[in-house]
Design a protein around this motif. Structure first.
Motif, PDB file in Angstrom:
ATOM      1  N   ILE A 179      44.622  43.544  35.003  1.00  0.00           N
ATOM      2  CA  ILE A 179      44.168  44.037  36.294  1.00  0.00           C
ATOM      3  C   ILE A 179      42.683  43.712  36.426  1.00  0.00           C
ATOM      4  O   ILE A 179      41.884  44.009  35.536  1.00  0.00           O
ATOM      5  N   GLY A 180      42.323  43.084  37.539  1.00  0.00           N
ATOM      6  CA  GLY A 180      40.931  42.739  37.777  1.00  0.00           C
ATOM      7  C   GLY A 180      40.277  43.701  38.749  1.00  0.00           C
ATOM      8  O   GLY A 180      40.861  44.039  39.782  1.00  0.00           O
ATOM      9  N   LEU A 181      39.074  44.156  38.402  1.00  0.00           N
ATOM     10  CA  LEU A 181      38.279  45.005  39.288  1.00  0.00           C
ATOM     11  C   LEU A 181      37.256  44.124  40.008  1.00  0.00           C
ATOM     12  O   LEU A 181      36.572  43.306  39.377  1.00  0.00           O
ATOM     13  N   LYS A 182      37.164  44.315  41.284  1.00  0.00           N
ATOM     14  CA  LYS A 182      36.315  43.473  42.121  1.00  0.00           C
ATOM     15  C   LYS A 182      34.848  43.557  41.713  1.00  0.00           C
ATOM     16  O   LYS A 182      34.332  44.637  41.405  1.00  0.00           O
ATOM     17  N   SER A 183      34.180  42.410  41.724  1.00  0.00           N
ATOM     18  CA  SER A 183      32.734  42.381  41.522  1.00  0.00           C
ATOM     19  C   SER A 183      32.038  42.513  42.873  1.00  0.00           C
ATOM     20  O   SER A 183      32.666  42.397  43.926  1.00  0.00           O
ATOM     21  N   SER A 184      30.741  42.726  42.833  1.00  0.00           N
ATOM     22  CA  SER A 184      29.958  42.810  44.077  1.00  0.00           C
ATOM     23  C   SER A 184      29.365  41.461  44.455  1.00  0.00           C
ATOM     24  O   SER A 184      28.677  41.336  45.469  1.00  0.00           O
ATOM     25  N   GLY A 185      29.614  40.459  43.646  1.00  0.00           N
ATOM     26  CA  GLY A 185      29.043  39.137  43.863  1.00  0.00           C
ATOM     27  C   GLY A 185      28.818  38.479  42.517  1.00  0.00           C
ATOM     28  O   GLY A 185      29.636  38.615  41.603  1.00  0.00           O
ATOM     29  N   LEU A 186      27.698  37.783  42.369  1.00  0.00           N
ATOM     30  CA  LEU A 186      27.426  37.085  41.120  1.00  0.00           C
ATOM     31  C   LEU A 186      27.110  38.038  39.961  1.00  0.00           C
ATOM     32  O   LEU A 186      27.145  37.630  38.807  1.00  0.00           O
ATOM     33  N   HIS A 187      26.794  39.293  40.269  1.00  0.00           N
ATOM     34  CA  HIS A 187      26.288  40.243  39.265  1.00  0.00           C
ATOM     35  C   HIS A 187      24.995  39.675  38.673  1.00  0.00           C
ATOM     36  O   HIS A 187      24.064  39.423  39.411  1.00  0.00           O
ATOM     37  N   SER A 188      24.914  39.414  37.375  1.00  0.00           N
ATOM     38  CA  SER A 188      23.642  38.928  36.822  1.00  0.00           C
ATOM     39  C   SER A 188      23.834  37.689  35.962  1.00  0.00           C
ATOM     40  O   SER A 188      23.126  37.494  34.977  1.00  0.00           O
ATOM     41  N   ASN A 189      24.796  36.856  36.347  1.00  0.00           N
ATOM     42  CA  ASN A 189      25.077  35.658  35.553  1.00  0.00           C
ATOM     43  C   ASN A 189      25.222  34.426  36.441  1.00  0.00           C
ATOM     44  O   ASN A 189      25.689  34.507  37.567  1.00  0.00           O
ATOM     45  N   GLY A 190      24.798  33.290  35.912  1.00  0.00           N
ATOM     46  CA  GLY A 190      24.981  32.019  36.599  1.00  0.00           C
ATOM     47  C   GLY A 190      23.904  31.673  37.611  1.00  0.00           C
ATOM     48  O   GLY A 190      24.061  30.712  38.374  1.00  0.00           O
ATOM     49  N   ASN A 317      47.514  52.631  41.514  1.00  0.00           N
ATOM     50  CA  ASN A 317      47.454  53.784  42.420  1.00  0.00           C
ATOM     51  C   ASN A 317      46.216  54.622  42.151  1.00  0.00           C
ATOM     52  O   ASN A 317      45.547  55.089  43.083  1.00  0.00           O
ATOM     53  N   GLU A 318      45.922  54.810  40.880  1.00  0.00           N
ATOM     54  CA  GLU A 318      44.737  55.597  40.505  1.00  0.00           C
ATOM     55  C   GLU A 318      43.471  54.886  40.964  1.00  0.00           C
ATOM     56  O   GLU A 318      42.538  55.533  41.482  1.00  0.00           O
ATOM     57  N   LEU A 319      43.420  53.593  40.786  1.00  0.00           N
ATOM     58  CA  LEU A 319      42.245  52.834  41.213  1.00  0.00           C
ATOM     59  C   LEU A 319      42.066  52.891  42.726  1.00  0.00           C
ATOM     60  O   LEU A 319      40.949  53.050  43.228  1.00  0.00           O
ATOM     61  N   SER A 320      43.155  52.784  43.446  1.00  0.00           N
ATOM     62  CA  SER A 320      43.089  52.872  44.904  1.00  0.00           C
ATOM     63  C   SER A 320      42.589  54.242  45.354  1.00  0.00           C
ATOM     64  O   SER A 320      41.819  54.354  46.305  1.00  0.00           O
ATOM     65  N   VAL A 322      40.477  56.146  43.961  1.00  0.00           N
ATOM     66  CA  VAL A 322      39.029  56.316  43.786  1.00  0.00           C
ATOM     67  C   VAL A 322      38.245  55.234  44.531  1.00  0.00           C
ATOM     68  O   VAL A 322      37.035  55.069  44.320  1.00  0.00           O
ATOM     69  N   GLY A 323      38.941  54.487  45.408  1.00  0.00           N
ATOM     70  CA  GLY A 323      38.263  53.512  46.243  1.00  0.00           C
ATOM     71  C   GLY A 323      37.982  52.183  45.588  1.00  0.00           C
ATOM     72  O   GLY A 323      37.163  51.395  46.075  1.00  0.00           O
ATOM     73  N   GLU A 324      38.674  51.921  44.480  1.00  0.00           N
ATOM     74  CA  GLU A 324      38.452  50.676  43.753  1.00  0.00           C
ATOM     75  C   GLU A 324      39.334  49.564  44.305  1.00  0.00           C
ATOM     76  O   GLU A 324      40.523  49.769  44.552  1.00  0.00           O
ATOM     77  N   GLU A 325      38.766  48.385  44.503  1.00  0.00           N
ATOM     78  CA  GLU A 325      39.548  47.223  44.900  1.00  0.00           C
ATOM     79  C   GLU A 325      39.999  46.498  43.641  1.00  0.00           C
ATOM     80  O   GLU A 325      39.168  45.996  42.865  1.00  0.00           O
ATOM     81  N   ALA A 326      41.309  46.466  43.409  1.00  0.00           N
ATOM     82  CA  ALA A 326      41.850  45.906  42.171  1.00  0.00           C
ATOM     83  C   ALA A 326      43.122  45.134  42.468  1.00  0.00           C
ATOM     84  O   ALA A 326      43.779  45.354  43.485  1.00  0.00           O
ATOM     85  N   ALA A 327      43.477  44.233  41.546  1.00  0.00           N
ATOM     86  CA  ALA A 327      44.693  43.441  41.707  1.00  0.00           C
ATOM     87  C   ALA A 327      45.204  43.016  40.345  1.00  0.00           C
ATOM     88  O   ALA A 327      44.427  42.874  39.393  1.00  0.00           O
ATOM     89  N   ILE A 328      46.521  42.823  40.256  1.00  0.00           N
ATOM     90  CA  ILE A 328      47.092  42.211  39.059  1.00  0.00           C
ATOM     91  C   ILE A 328      46.741  40.735  39.109  1.00  0.00           C
ATOM     92  O   ILE A 328      47.108  40.032  40.056  1.00  0.00           O
ATOM     93  N   ILE A 329      46.008  40.263  38.116  1.00  0.00           N
ATOM     94  CA  ILE A 329      45.537  38.879  38.173  1.00  0.00           C
ATOM     95  C   ILE A 329      46.191  37.984  37.121  1.00  0.00           C
ATOM     96  O   ILE A 329      45.949  36.777  37.110  1.00  0.00           O
ATOM     97  N   GLY A 330      47.006  38.554  36.235  1.00  0.00           N
ATOM     98  CA  GLY A 330      47.632  37.707  35.234  1.00  0.00           C
ATOM     99  C   GLY A 330      48.383  38.496  34.193  1.00  0.00           C
ATOM    100  O   GLY A 330      48.557  39.715  34.311  1.00  0.00           O
ATOM    101  N   GLU A 331      48.832  37.790  33.149  1.00  0.00           N
ATOM    102  CA  GLU A 331      49.565  38.436  32.073  1.00  0.00           C
ATOM    103  C   GLU A 331      49.251  37.782  30.740  1.00  0.00           C
ATOM    104  O   GLU A 331      48.665  36.700  30.679  1.00  0.00           O
TER     105      GLU A 331
END
Length: 343
Positions: A179-190, A317-320, A322-331
């Motif tokens: 499950i991936g939690l959304k970033s706000s952008g580049l954060h502090s890398n790259g 459901n728990e992430l939703s 608390v207002g978290e944007e999340a998705a299943i991104i792989g296995e």
């Protein structure tokens, strides 16, 4: 007339002024565990050991990197301290640790008390978000060492976790989901690559207001790194999290494999989430290939949670809630080559 320290380049009075300016922000992070205020040679933090059965301290240190260049050039210093805290507390969180306290180091050619106070205000805000006390720090005035108007930042976080609750990744198995939690952008890398692509190659300016961005380009790049502490700690109270990866330098391709046992591979579906427009803008501006993007930037995912498939929907459901944007991104799949494949 003879020399003194101020004429040589170090202003002791400016240092005292800076301490007064940051005092309220620093003390706003204190809880009853903090036994010393500003000015002590060392910070005393009294941990209530009775709350734990077999506590283990977890530490991490990091900086902000060349994102600092944007703060200098835009003269915007209020949020860079949030980045500093986030980079360390998110790292120790990846092993299940609850942050306890944080220390910072700021070095500059000439101390500017108001500017320093803005930086520390951001550090304090990050500490409050992480539930950590800003127990101390160091300000070094190093004339002739840094460029005028510039400074460097480093930080150090300490947290605690029960020994039997340390997240090691050893229990991860084929069939587990990511499950991936959304970033706000580049954060502090790259940012070295981003700056080269956007400004040196494509000729954009910080003030450019591009239709795909909410803010002008400078503000978009300065978005502070997200702090995932509160969200993840809530999950840890309810679910068995097998692995956590903080997506920093190296992106998804380098960071997810750090938590995988031998013989397992993370297979990520890039179509399962939509990266923020800033990433495609950088890619197009620099004509950067797919692999380089995914090994340099977080590409919209700041933290990856690895759990058993049966818990997936409940976690989402728990992430939703608390207002978290999340998705299943792989296995997770069995593969002797290991690593992380992005399809």
């Amino acid at each position: 007339m003879g020399l003194d320290y101020k004429k040589a380049g170090v202003d002791i009075d400016a240092g005292a002024e800076a301490v007064e300016l940051i005092k309220a922000d620093v003390e706003s992070t204190f809880g009853p565990e903090v036994m010393t205020g500003l000015g002590s040679f060392g910070a005393l933090f009294k941990l209530d050991w009775k709350q734990y059965q077999n506590p283990v301290l977890v530490s991490g240190t990091d900086g902000v990197g060349t994102k600092l260049k944007l703060a200098f050039e835009l003269d915007c210093h209020e949020t860079i301290g949030i980045d500093l805290v986030a980079m360390s507390v998110n790292d120790i969180l990846a092993q299940g640790a609850r942050p306890l306290f944080f220390l910072d180091y700021l070095a500059t050619a000439k101390l500017e008390p108001v500017k320093m106070a803005k930086v520390v205000k951001g550090i304090a805000a990050g500490c409050r978000e992480a539930g950590a006390a800003l127990v101390g720090g160091e300000t070094a005035e190093m004339a002739g060492f840094y460029q005028p108007g510039e400074y460097d930042l480093a930080g150090f976080a300490v947290g605690v976790v029960e020994a039997d609750q340390i997240i090691t990744g050893t229990e991860i198995k084929a069939g587990d989901l990511l499950i991936g939690l959304k970033s706000s952008g580049l954060h502090s890398n790259g940012f070295t690559l981003a700056r080269a692509a956007l400004f040196a190659k494509a000729g954009y300016s910080y003030q450019d207001q591009l239709p795909e961005l909410e803010n002008n380009l400078g503000k978009e790049l300065l978005r502070p790194t997200r702090i995932y502490v509160k969200t993840v700690l809530k999950l840890l109270d309810k679910f068995k999290i097998k692995g956590l990866a903080h997506i920093t330098g190296g992106g998804l391709k380098e960071n997810v494999p750090r938590v995988l046992p031998p013989g397992l591979q993370a297979v990520i579906n890039q179509q399962s989430w939509q990266p923020a427009p800033i990433f495609s803008l950088i890619q197009q501006a620099g004509e950067i290939n797919f692999t380089e993007m995914y090994r340099t930037f977080n590409m919209g995912i700041g933290m990856v949670i690895i759990i058993k498939a049966a818990d997936c929907q409940a976690v989402l459901n728990e992430l939703s809630a608390v207002g978290e944007e999340a998705a299943i991104i792989g296995e997770i799949k069995t593969d002797a080559s290991g690593g992380c494949v992005i399809k």
